[in-house]
Scaffold this active site. Structure first.
Site, mmCIF file in Angstrom:
data_model
loop_
_atom_site.group_PDB
_atom_site.id
_atom_site.type_symbol
_atom_site.label_atom_id
_atom_site.label_comp_id
_atom_site.label_asym_id
_atom_site.label_seq_id
_atom_site.Cartn_x
_atom_site.Cartn_y
_atom_site.Cartn_z
ATOM 1 N N TYR A 1 0.817 -1.199 0.000
ATOM 2 C CA TYR A 1 0.000 0.000 0.000
ATOM 3 C C TYR A 1 0.859 1.261 0.000
ATOM 4 O O TYR A 1 0.420 2.319 -0.478
ATOM 5 C CB TYR A 1 -0.996 -0.029 1.162
ATOM 6 C CG TYR A 1 -2.162 -0.930 0.832
ATOM 7 C CD1 TYR A 1 -3.249 -0.449 0.118
ATOM 8 C CD2 TYR A 1 -2.135 -2.272 1.173
ATOM 9 C CE1 TYR A 1 -4.295 -1.292 -0.233
ATOM 10 C CE2 TYR A 1 -3.173 -3.127 0.829
ATOM 11 C CZ TYR A 1 -4.259 -2.630 0.120
ATOM 12 O OH TYR A 1 -5.286 -3.462 -0.241
ATOM 13 N N HIS A 2 2.064 1.158 0.503
ATOM 14 C CA HIS A 2 3.028 2.250 0.367
ATOM 15 C C HIS A 2 3.262 2.515 -1.126
ATOM 16 O O HIS A 2 3.207 3.663 -1.579
ATOM 17 C CB HIS A 2 4.340 1.861 1.052
ATOM 18 C CG HIS A 2 5.394 2.915 0.990
ATOM 19 N ND1 HIS A 2 5.734 3.698 2.069
ATOM 20 C CD2 HIS A 2 6.200 3.328 -0.023
ATOM 21 C CE1 HIS A 2 6.696 4.545 1.730
ATOM 22 N NE2 HIS A 2 6.990 4.333 0.463
#
Length: 208
Positions: free
Chosen positions: A21-22
């Site tokens: 998700y980064h």
């Protein structure tokens, strides 16, 4: 502008403490800069916005392994090398002066490696230990930070280790997200449990 301040910690890590998700968040914020550049509106973004995106890229560069794959902490999944090389090539267009991005975009043909080996990200709690950047390096990435947001898991102290061309002690990853099927929920809980990560537990209790 509001969300990048909320979601990106000062050390460049994303507040969900999840490498996948980064990466997805870099894509969202990066595309805004790319569209602004294409249409002549780059000045509508403060320099701090561009700095935060670049800082996120540098954070990600530190935690990935020599084959460009990422640790599967929290709800992360592995991103293939081909995809990551393409990402670096896109990022290079927005940050042409960054020689580290250039290095990974060209698979080492141009640019330069970071000027450090090991590094601690104190806000996110990710710590990287390495003796080199090549395929034959020894590298360990440890997740030992604060409680993260939704996609984080109770995996405080978990780690993955790379040695001589392969990832050892790979994290168990995650199951599919919640659904109405009780069996899905049980498997989701099984993968999230601290006892199924590379960390210490007491009496099988989750460690936040």
């Amino acid at each position: 502008n509001r969300e990048i301040i909320k979601q990106v910690l000062p050390d460049g890590g994303h507040y969900e403490l999840d490498p996948h998700y980064h990466l997805a968040t870099i894509e969202i914020f990066y595309k805004s800069l790319q569209i602004a550049d294409l249409n002549g509106f780059r000045n509508d973004f403060p320099q701090s916005y561009a700095d935060a995106v670049e800082n996120m890229i540098m954070f990600y560069t530190d935690i990935i392994f020599p084959d460009y794959t990422n640790p599967c902490f929290s709800d992360a999944k592995i991103t293939a090398k081909k995809t990551m090389v393409n990402n670096y090539r896109k990022w290079q267009k927005v940050f042409p002066e960054n020689q580290v991005i250039r290095y990974f975009a060209t698979e080492g043909q141009e640019g330069s490696l970071p000027d450090h080996l090991s590094k601690g990200f104190l806000d996110t709690g990710f710590f990287v230990f390495r003796n080199g950047w090549g395929e034959d390096a020894l590298q360990m990435v440890v997740k030992a930070g604060p409680a993260g947001e939704w996609h984080a898991q109770p995996d405080f102290g978990t780690f993955e280790m790379w040695y001589n061309g392969k990832c050892l002690f790979q994290d168990s990853g995650s199951y599919v997200y919640e659904g109405k099927d009780p069996e899905i929920m049980e498997w989701r809980k099984w993968f999230r449990a601290s006892s199924h990560h590379n960390t210490l537990t007491m009496n099988d209790q989750d460690v936040d």
